[in-house]
Design a protein around this motif. Sequence first.
Motif, PDB file in Angstrom:
ATOM      1  N   LEU A 168      -4.067   5.862   1.745  1.00  0.00           N
ATOM      2  CA  LEU A 168      -3.280   7.035   1.349  1.00  0.00           C
ATOM      3  C   LEU A 168      -1.884   7.014   1.965  1.00  0.00           C
ATOM      4  CD1 LEU A 168      -5.982   9.866   1.572  1.00  0.00           C
ATOM      5  CD2 LEU A 168      -5.012   8.813  -0.492  1.00  0.00           C
ATOM      6  N   ALA A 169      -1.738   6.349   3.116  1.00  0.00           N
ATOM      7  CA  ALA A 169      -0.417   6.231   3.742  1.00  0.00           C
ATOM      8  C   ALA A 169       0.431   5.153   3.072  1.00  0.00           C
ATOM      9  CB  ALA A 169      -0.575   5.923   5.226  1.00  0.00           C
ATOM     10  N   LEU A 170      -0.226   4.115   2.528  1.00  0.00           N
ATOM     11  CA  LEU A 170       0.516   2.977   1.971  1.00  0.00           C
ATOM     12  C   LEU A 170       0.855   3.152   0.499  1.00  0.00           C
ATOM     13  CD1 LEU A 170      -1.451   0.052   3.658  1.00  0.00           C
ATOM     14  CD2 LEU A 170       0.918   0.706   4.124  1.00  0.00           C
ATOM     15  N   ILE A 171      -0.044   3.778  -0.257  1.00  0.00           N
ATOM     16  CA  ILE A 171       0.154   3.881  -1.715  1.00  0.00           C
ATOM     17  C   ILE A 171       1.477   4.569  -2.075  1.00  0.00           C
ATOM     18  CG2 ILE A 171      -0.744   4.954  -3.815  1.00  0.00           C
ATOM     19  CD1 ILE A 171      -3.561   4.397  -2.743  1.00  0.00           C
ATOM     20  N   PRO A 172       1.830   5.719  -1.455  1.00  0.00           N
ATOM     21  CA  PRO A 172       3.104   6.360  -1.822  1.00  0.00           C
ATOM     22  C   PRO A 172       4.313   5.458  -1.583  1.00  0.00           C
ATOM     23  CG  PRO A 172       1.725   7.886  -0.599  1.00  0.00           C
ATOM     24  CD  PRO A 172       1.072   6.552  -0.502  1.00  0.00           C
ATOM     25  N   ARG A 173       4.239   4.625  -0.534  1.00  0.00           N
ATOM     26  CA  ARG A 173       5.381   3.752  -0.253  1.00  0.00           C
ATOM     27  C   ARG A 173       5.562   2.698  -1.333  1.00  0.00           C
ATOM     28  NH1 ARG A 173      10.349   3.742   0.986  1.00  0.00           N
ATOM     29  NH2 ARG A 173      11.109   1.865   2.049  1.00  0.00           N
ATOM     30  N   PHE A 174       4.465   2.108  -1.780  1.00  0.00           N
ATOM     31  CA  PHE A 174       4.577   1.124  -2.856  1.00  0.00           C
ATOM     32  C   PHE A 174       5.079   1.767  -4.138  1.00  0.00           C
ATOM     33  CE2 PHE A 174       1.270  -1.179  -0.265  1.00  0.00           C
ATOM     34  CZ  PHE A 174       2.075  -2.259   0.051  1.00  0.00           C
ATOM     35  N   LEU A 175       4.720   3.037  -4.352  1.00  0.00           N
ATOM     36  CA  LEU A 175       5.226   3.756  -5.521  1.00  0.00           C
ATOM     37  C   LEU A 175       6.731   3.954  -5.437  1.00  0.00           C
ATOM     38  CD1 LEU A 175       2.466   6.487  -6.072  1.00  0.00           C
ATOM     39  CD2 LEU A 175       3.092   4.663  -7.672  1.00  0.00           C
ATOM     40  N   THR A 176       7.211   4.339  -4.256  1.00  0.00           N
ATOM     41  CA  THR A 176       8.652   4.568  -4.088  1.00  0.00           C
ATOM     42  C   THR A 176       9.448   3.271  -4.185  1.00  0.00           C
ATOM     43  OG1 THR A 176       8.456   4.398  -1.674  1.00  0.00           O
ATOM     44  CG2 THR A 176       8.273   6.600  -2.650  1.00  0.00           C
ATOM     45  N   LEU A 177       8.773   2.129  -3.953  1.00  0.00           N
ATOM     46  CA  LEU A 177       9.454   0.838  -4.062  1.00  0.00           C
ATOM     47  C   LEU A 177       9.500   0.330  -5.499  1.00  0.00           C
ATOM     48  CD1 LEU A 177       8.060  -0.992  -0.891  1.00  0.00           C
ATOM     49  CD2 LEU A 177      10.348  -0.035  -1.220  1.00  0.00           C
ATOM     50  N   GLY A 178       8.964   1.132  -6.423  1.00  0.00           N
ATOM     51  CA  GLY A 178       9.089   0.797  -7.835  1.00  0.00           C
ATOM     52  C   GLY A 178       7.894   0.110  -8.460  1.00  0.00           C
ATOM     53  N   GLU A 179       6.796  -0.017  -7.726  1.00  0.00           N
ATOM     54  CA  GLU A 179       5.621  -0.646  -8.300  1.00  0.00           C
ATOM     55  C   GLU A 179       4.899   0.332  -9.230  1.00  0.00           C
ATOM     56  OE1 GLU A 179       2.989  -2.296  -5.428  1.00  0.00           O
ATOM     57  OE2 GLU A 179       4.435  -3.754  -4.657  1.00  0.00           O
ATOM     58  N   PRO A 180       4.255  -0.166 -10.297  1.00  0.00           N
ATOM     59  CA  PRO A 180       3.458   0.718 -11.180  1.00  0.00           C
ATOM     60  C   PRO A 180       2.347   1.400 -10.393  1.00  0.00           C
ATOM     61  CG  PRO A 180       3.826  -1.429 -12.200  1.00  0.00           C
ATOM     62  CD  PRO A 180       4.304  -1.543 -10.784  1.00  0.00           C
ATOM     63  N   PHE A 181       1.843   2.519 -10.945  1.00  0.00           N
ATOM     64  CA  PHE A 181       0.875   3.345 -10.215  1.00  0.00           C
ATOM     65  C   PHE A 181      -0.363   2.555  -9.812  1.00  0.00           C
ATOM     66  CE2 PHE A 181      -2.900   6.095 -10.253  1.00  0.00           C
ATOM     67  CZ  PHE A 181      -2.573   6.951  -9.222  1.00  0.00           C
ATOM     68  N   TRP A 182      -1.023   1.918 -10.795  1.00  0.00           N
ATOM     69  CA  TRP A 182      -2.273   1.241 -10.475  1.00  0.00           C
ATOM     70  C   TRP A 182      -2.047   0.027  -9.580  1.00  0.00           C
ATOM     71  CZ3 TRP A 182      -6.342   3.901 -10.701  1.00  0.00           C
ATOM     72  CH2 TRP A 182      -6.528   4.864 -11.704  1.00  0.00           C
ATOM     73  N   GLN A 183      -0.925  -0.626  -9.711  1.00  0.00           N
ATOM     74  CA  GLN A 183      -0.613  -1.735  -8.812  1.00  0.00           C
ATOM     75  C   GLN A 183      -0.391  -1.232  -7.394  1.00  0.00           C
ATOM     76  OE1 GLN A 183       3.054  -3.895  -9.614  1.00  0.00           O
ATOM     77  NE2 GLN A 183       2.120  -5.815  -8.948  1.00  0.00           N
ATOM     78  N   SER A 184       0.260  -0.079  -7.269  1.00  0.00           N
ATOM     79  CA  SER A 184       0.459   0.523  -5.948  1.00  0.00           C
ATOM     80  C   SER A 184      -0.870   0.894  -5.313  1.00  0.00           C
ATOM     81  CB  SER A 184       1.357   1.760  -6.065  1.00  0.00           C
ATOM     82  OG  SER A 184       2.627   1.436  -6.582  1.00  0.00           O
TER      83      SER A 184
END
Length: 477
Positions: free
Chosen positions: A175-191
């Motif tokens: 839960l701490a990492l997923i939002p960061r990958f989202l903000t870096l532009g990765e698609p939702f499911w990939q994040s």
Amino acid sequence: MTQSQSRPRTPASWHPAAQEREGLWVLTRLRDFIDDIANTSPARLALSAFAAVCLVFTLLLSLPISSAAGVVTPPHQALFTAVSAVCVTGLTVVSTAVHWSFFGQLVILVGIFIGGLGTLTLASLLALMVSKRLGVRGKIIAAESMNNAGRLGEVGTLLRIVITTSVVIEGILALALIPRFLTLGEPFWQSVWHGIFYSISSFNNAGFTPHSDGIVPYETDLWILVPLMLGVFLGSLGFPVVMVLQQNGLNWKKWNLHTKLTIQVSLILLVAGMFLWGLMEWDNARTIGGMDLGEKITHSLFASVMTRSGGFNLVDQNQMESTTMLLTDALMFAGGGSASTAGGIKVTTIAVMFLAIIAEARGDADVKVYGRTIPQGSMRVAISVIVAGATLVSVSAFLLLQISGASLDRVLFETISAFATVGLSTNLSAELPPSGVYVLSALMFAGRVGTVTLAAALALRQRSQLYHYPEERPIIG
């Protein structure tokens, strides 16, 4: 002749009920066999269970569906990856992101989660699933694997706590990492996938990454680096310590001796490793020499956390100074806490031997710390673990030197990384022929199950003797 007498009798083997009874008989014999091993030789069950899991994941990874190209993966590559995942090491002979498909990466992730539970925990779960119960010796082994964190009757509960604790911590990290990958532009499911993958890989000290270039692109991103370091550090403490922290919080007086020694030595190695690694690489332009002060401190802290079993890296290990490689060798060999996802000879082993040296220097008859006396049996186990680990590393390094022809520093680095299930690499694993790959696979397996099982077996093995020879002290030193 009556009708009942004239009716032909059907052979028992042809009757459906007889076939069902025969099938149940086979399952019953299998259950009794596993139950007997669990109660008479739990260490053998632990080894067998871990070997079986490695074999299953090897077969899964060799399937065409597991590779991105849809082809069969060679046996030595599939075996090495399966053992590296189940033994939570992180060494690879092929790129995790490039070679394996999503199914293959999922198999690796499941292997990491199962392997992170530990050999003795896995053996206890197997016995519980098959025979629905644990015998007294099986419960003693299970309790020993968790440092006697509860009474024998609570072993089943403790095993559930271990699994629940793993899932909860890994969920929080995700839960701490997923939002960061989202903000870096990765698609939702990939994040989501990357967040889950990194959370399980970090807490289990595995070091696998789903990115082709690892975490190097995030070398200045504390939003990603901090959760990874926290996950690795918590995983390296071990389930017994995590349970004590859950029950007593930060109340030092209520901690048992194992928790005190594990946390104290872990923090000492963390601070010392950070200081020494940063000092040795401070002016190395190939690693952190050209960075500012904050980045150098971040890299030093990250390296110190990961060298004791995490396996993630921000710098090329081949570009480090020779002194830094030697320091990394020492930290990798030390490892983390007992009954943890970390490898090595364990920090409590180091603590016991250090305390024994101090007691001998002072002339004390007993080894004492924090108002407790450490029994002689614990010191014998510590010596056995150190000698067994050094022997495994030495023999494997000798074989790899003959097979690869590489330099001693690279071979020793890769060997200790495999034995201590760290995963840091000079890329020697990918350069080895199949024979060298098999040697490292065997070393990873032995490093993960060997010293732990040996320690548990020696701790419970007490032979009664009817006689005692006269004592005579040889000259030592």
